[in-house]
Each structure stands twice: as C-alpha cells, then as structure tokens.
Design a protein around this motif. Sequence first.
Motif, mmCIF file in Angstrom:
data_model
loop_
_atom_site.group_PDB
_atom_site.id
_atom_site.type_symbol
_atom_site.label_atom_id
_atom_site.label_comp_id
_atom_site.label_asym_id
_atom_site.label_seq_id
_atom_site.Cartn_x
_atom_site.Cartn_y
_atom_site.Cartn_z
ATOM 1 N N PHE A 70 -78.016 25.784 -13.718
ATOM 2 C CA PHE A 70 -79.280 25.297 -13.155
ATOM 3 C C PHE A 70 -80.195 24.971 -14.333
ATOM 4 C CE2 PHE A 70 -77.686 27.932 -9.632
ATOM 5 C CZ PHE A 70 -77.690 26.966 -8.634
ATOM 6 N N ILE A 71 -80.585 23.695 -14.413
ATOM 7 C CA ILE A 71 -81.353 23.190 -15.540
ATOM 8 C C ILE A 71 -82.696 22.674 -15.029
ATOM 9 C CG2 ILE A 71 -81.326 21.563 -17.474
ATOM 10 C CD1 ILE A 71 -78.152 21.445 -16.718
ATOM 11 N N PRO A 72 -83.783 23.376 -15.347
ATOM 12 C CA PRO A 72 -85.090 22.947 -14.840
ATOM 13 C C PRO A 72 -85.561 21.673 -15.532
ATOM 14 C CG PRO A 72 -85.336 24.809 -16.312
ATOM 15 C CD PRO A 72 -83.856 24.578 -16.150
ATOM 16 N N PRO A 73 -86.488 20.960 -14.899
ATOM 17 C CA PRO A 73 -87.044 19.765 -15.517
ATOM 18 C C PRO A 73 -87.696 20.113 -16.859
ATOM 19 C CG PRO A 73 -87.973 20.091 -13.328
ATOM 20 C CD PRO A 73 -87.117 21.263 -13.638
ATOM 21 N N VAL A 74 -87.607 19.186 -17.787
ATOM 22 C CA VAL A 74 -88.146 19.408 -19.129
ATOM 23 C C VAL A 74 -89.321 18.463 -19.342
ATOM 24 C CG1 VAL A 74 -87.622 19.336 -21.586
ATOM 25 C CG2 VAL A 74 -85.869 20.053 -19.964
ATOM 26 N N SER A 75 -90.364 18.987 -19.949
ATOM 27 C CA SER A 75 -91.499 18.124 -20.305
ATOM 28 C C SER A 75 -91.842 18.384 -21.760
ATOM 29 C CB SER A 75 -92.698 18.402 -19.409
ATOM 30 O OG SER A 75 -93.160 19.716 -19.618
#
Length: 77
Positions: A70-75
């Motif tokens: 599970f890879i969360p959104p990156v900012s």
Amino acid sequence: MVDVLFFAELQEAAGSGKINVEAGGLSINELKAKLKSSYDLVDLDSAMTAVNEDYSHDDVKLTDGDTVAFIPPVSGG
C-alpha cells in the motif's frame, strides 16, 4: 498468509512496515476492510495498491504467498 507492506504515513499508523495476514482468497477491498478494523489506517483507501509488484485494482483476489504493498500519495517539490 499474505505479506502486507506499508509505506510513509501508513507505516507509521500500522506501527510496522510489514505484517503477515491470513488473506488468501480475499479481494484487495476485503483486505483493506480487515486492515482498517485492526489498525488505524484511515488513509488506506487513497493509497495505490500493488500485488507482487504490479499495480492492482480492489477486486483482485489474493492467494497465499502474495505480497501486497500500500503506497500512499506523495507530494512535495
């Protein structure tokens, strides 16, 4: 058993970067529901999901030995 990998804030919320879960036969969506009830993973639905290093949809069925990430959104910038 299925290996579940968490990254960034999901890792912090789960308290570990990797866990093992009885999830053979479950869909990704069912696994998410199981994880949300066991861990404080409120951002799990916004994460990208990969099964065995291939991005996957929530209806994919898991088998024993799979690795789910599970890879969360990156900012950032």
